[in-house]
Structures are given as C-alpha cells and as structure tokens.
Design an enzyme around this catalytic site. Structure first.
Site, short mmCIF file in Angstrom:
data_model
loop_
_atom_site.label_atom_id
_atom_site.label_comp_id
_atom_site.label_asym_id
_atom_site.label_seq_id
_atom_site.Cartn_x
_atom_site.Cartn_y
_atom_site.Cartn_z
N ALA A 1 3.81 0.57 12.48
CA ALA A 1 4.19 -0.58 11.84
C ALA A 1 4.83 -1.44 12.70
O ALA A 1 5.80 -2.47 12.27
CB ALA A 1 4.97 -0.21 10.61
N ALA A 2 5.01 -1.37 14.02
CA ALA A 2 5.38 -2.03 15.05
C ALA A 2 5.27 -3.75 14.81
O ALA A 2 6.37 -4.27 14.94
CB ALA A 2 5.13 -1.65 16.36
N GLY A 3 4.24 -4.00 14.80
CA GLY A 3 3.71 -5.33 14.71
C GLY A 3 4.30 -6.05 13.38
O GLY A 3 5.02 -7.19 13.25
N ASP A 4 4.48 -5.47 12.44
CA ASP A 4 4.88 -5.66 10.86
C ASP A 4 6.66 -5.59 11.24
O ASP A 4 7.20 -6.55 10.58
CB ASP A 4 4.82 -4.45 9.76
CG ASP A 4 3.14 -4.61 9.55
OD1 ASP A 4 2.46 -5.70 9.94
OD2 ASP A 4 2.66 -3.36 9.14
N GLY B 1 1.60 -0.95 3.80
CA GLY B 1 0.94 -2.28 3.77
C GLY B 1 1.66 -3.45 4.43
O GLY B 1 3.02 -3.38 4.51
N LYS B 2 0.97 -4.14 5.12
CA LYS B 2 1.56 -5.20 5.95
C LYS B 2 2.69 -6.08 5.48
O LYS B 2 3.56 -6.36 5.85
CB LYS B 2 0.39 -6.00 6.76
CG LYS B 2 -0.46 -5.06 7.58
CD LYS B 2 -1.40 -5.97 8.58
CE LYS B 2 -2.12 -5.38 9.53
NZ LYS B 2 -1.15 -4.87 10.56
N ASN C 1 0.75 -1.23 0.19
CA ASN C 1 -0.10 -0.12 -0.20
C ASN C 1 0.85 1.20 0.20
O ASN C 1 2.13 1.16 0.28
CB ASN C 1 -1.02 -0.01 1.34
CG ASN C 1 -1.84 -0.94 1.29
OD1 ASN C 1 -2.60 -1.32 0.26
ND2 ASN C 1 -2.15 -1.37 2.41
N ALA D 1 4.28 -5.70 2.53
CA ALA D 1 5.47 -4.75 2.38
C ALA D 1 6.40 -4.37 3.38
O ALA D 1 7.49 -4.60 3.31
CB ALA D 1 5.21 -3.68 1.46
N ASN D 2 5.68 -4.13 4.41
CA ASN D 2 6.46 -3.55 5.59
C ASN D 2 7.16 -4.65 6.17
O ASN D 2 8.25 -4.48 6.51
CB ASN D 2 5.29 -3.19 6.66
CG ASN D 2 4.57 -1.93 6.54
OD1 ASN D 2 4.84 -1.20 5.53
ND2 ASN D 2 3.37 -1.44 6.91
N THR E 1 1.53 -11.12 20.58
CA THR E 1 2.14 -9.80 21.01
C THR E 1 1.24 -9.01 21.67
O THR E 1 0.16 -8.78 21.52
CB THR E 1 2.40 -9.06 19.57
OG1 THR E 1 1.35 -9.04 18.76
CG2 THR E 1 3.40 -9.77 18.86
N LEU E 2 2.05 -8.15 22.58
CA LEU E 2 1.09 -7.55 23.90
C LEU E 2 1.63 -6.04 23.86
O LEU E 2 1.80 -5.64 24.92
CB LEU E 2 1.49 -8.13 25.26
CG LEU E 2 0.92 -9.88 25.29
CD1 LEU E 2 1.52 -10.40 26.60
CD2 LEU E 2 -0.74 -9.59 25.03
N SER F 1 10.31 3.50 9.02
CA SER F 1 10.76 3.36 10.50
C SER F 1 11.30 2.18 10.54
O SER F 1 11.79 1.96 11.72
CB SER F 1 9.31 3.38 11.38
OG SER F 1 8.61 2.39 10.99
#
Length: 304
Positions: free
Chosen positions: A253-256, A43-44, A15, A46-47, A224-225, A295
């Site tokens: 985008a931390a989770g990615d 985009g998840k 995205n 791509a990230n 993840t928490l 990031s």
C-alpha cells in the site's frame, strides 16, 4: 501540524485484503507454501482515505460496499478512523470487493482483485456529496471504480473549483478532455507509460512523461518511482524528490499511503515540493509494516 483548510473527499474502492507472505512469489502453475496469513481491510480508495485520516486530514469516504460482513467491518473501521461515512452506499446484490495478495521475502507483491460492489459505484451515488464540495476542498480518486463514475466526479469537482488529485491506478485509458480538469495526477512508472506511450525507466524518461501529461492539460504531475522517490513537475519545479531509504517488509500500500499523505499536505497548504517530501516519508514508514490499512502511519510517527 498545520490546521487543515478543507475536507478531503476520497471517492474509491473498499476491499478486504487476504495476504499470504511466503519466501517467493509463485510462478504460473506453481504452488508455494506460505509462512503468514493476514486478512486486512484494503482497497485503493479506502487505503488512501485511512492514510489521510491518520495523518490529520478531515476525510469523507464515498464508496459502495456489499451487504455482508466485509462491508460492515469496513464501515466500522472507517468510523474508528474518524472518517465521515455518510456517503457509503450498500449494494444488495454484489458482495464487497476482495483482493488476494502474495508477498515475497523482499516485500514485493502480486495482487488479484475481485471488485464486487465497487464496480457498481455510479454517478447517482455521488451527486449529493459532490454538491457539497468547494474550492476549499480536495478530491482524491483512483480507478478501482468504474471509469465513467470517476470521470463524472472529476468533472463535477472541477466545475465546483475543488482541486482534484487522480491516482490513475490500476492503469486505464482516460478521455483526453479530462486531463485539464486535474490539479494533480500521480501515476507510477507503468501507469505513466500507459497514459503517455513513453516507457518510464529512469529520471529522464519520467521527466519526458511528466512533460507530456502537462501538455495534455494537467496542472501538476508526480510520477512515483518506488524506492527512488518521486519526480515532480509544476510551473516552478522540475526534479526528483528522493525518498528515505528503509528496509521494505511489504510494499502493498505504499502508493496509497503516498497519495493520502499528499492530499493531507495540500489541505494544510504545503507547497507541492514539501508535500511530496512529506508523502515520501509517510510511504517509507508504510513499507516497514505488513498489510494495507494496518501499515498506514499516524501523524505522531512522522519525523518532524
């Protein structure tokens, strides 16, 4: 840095993120005057691919883009990150995906996504790529593409003995017979609750949800928490692995970043406990910067 033993095949979305940072997130019907506007690749899928590439992974990206400036910019960005783009296909009818992101002063966000060409990534687009995977490789998927396409890819990878990491985001119901095909699943609290019916509010409920996912057949579970870290459940480990404490600027985008980092660590044959710790450090660096792919940290930024 250990040598990577195989390729990381990322199958997912691409995205363009349009980000407005403001003092607060708008309530329904409210207009908030923003402070900063950024337009970034996102985009998840791509990230996660960019995170893995910057951290040292040998990444192949499979996605569907539109025949437009956003799609062309995405491919150029992937090539600049030394990713293999041979399996990115172009949709001549739908535009590339776009995400509208609001970020408040505390780094919290709300996101609306128009998937565009991502919604047309089909099993046929992946068949040639999936013939090349083996037990040396890792596949990393999310759910910003059609679920039936993700299911097809996961089952094909399982047949080829390729370890599959599924980040089930955004949350979506999955066929029960898919879970035994997963080497690792990485939901957050919301996604874990949807998949198990157990509200995840603390470490104990995270453990219960993880146990239910294992009972469904998943080999390993990471829930993840956020700033607390991640709960890991394997054959030999059960517990919270804390994340470094930092001042968040943007959590978009931390989770990615976490998922891309886990894939790299596993490709380098780290045990899962060390992989989660490694990924937590990467995600902590990620939230100190604004944007999605912009990031993602480089390996040289990671603490020893």
């Amino acid at each position: 840095m250990m040598p990577s033993s195989g390729k990381i095949v990322v199958i997912g979305s691409s995205n363009t993120d349009m980000v407005v940072k403001s003092r607060k997130l708008p309530a329904p019907g409210e207009t908030v005057i923003g402070e900063t506007f950024l337009m970034n690749p996102g985009g998840k899928g791509a990230n996660q691919a960019v995170a893995a590439a910057r951290l040292g992974g040998k990444v192949i990206m499979a996605a569907r883009i539109g025949n437009d400036v956003f799609g062309k910019q995405a491919v150029s960005q992937f090539e600049n990150e030394n990713m293999d783009t041979a399996y990115i296909t172009v949709d001549e009818e739908l535009p590339s995906g776009v995400a509208l992101i609001n970020v408040d002063a505390n780094g919290e966000n709300c996101i609306s996504v128009a998937p565009g060409s991502n919604s047309k990534l089909s099993p046929e687009h992946l068949e040639q790529l999936l013939e090349t995977v083996s037990g040396q490789d890792l596949a990393l998927l999310q759910l910003e593409i059609p679920v039936e396409t993700a299911v097809f890819a996961i089952r094909k990878c399982f047949e080829k003995k390729c370890r599959v990491i599924l980040n089930p985001a955004p949350a979506s119901p999955l066929p029960e017979n898919l879970f035994p095909c997963l080497y690792l699943i990485t939901p957050n609290e919301t996604e874990a609750a949807l998949l198990t019916g157990i509200p995840v509010t603390d470490i104990q409920s995270a453990a219960e949800a993880a146990q239910q996912l294992r009972a469904k057949g998943v080999a390993n579970v990471i829930i993840t928490l956020g700033s607390k870290g991640a709960f890991l459940l394997t054959d030999s480990y059960s517990g919270l692995i804390a994340a470094p404490q930092v001042t968040a600027v943007d959590t978009t985008a931390a989770g990615d970043c976490f998922n891309g980092a886990v894939a790299v660590a596993l490709a380098e044959q780290m045990p899962l406990e060390k992989a989660v710790a490694f990924a937590g450090k990467a995600a902590a660096l990620c939230v100190t910067k604004l944007g999605a792919q912009s990031s993602m940290p480089y390996r040289s930024e990671m603490p020893a």
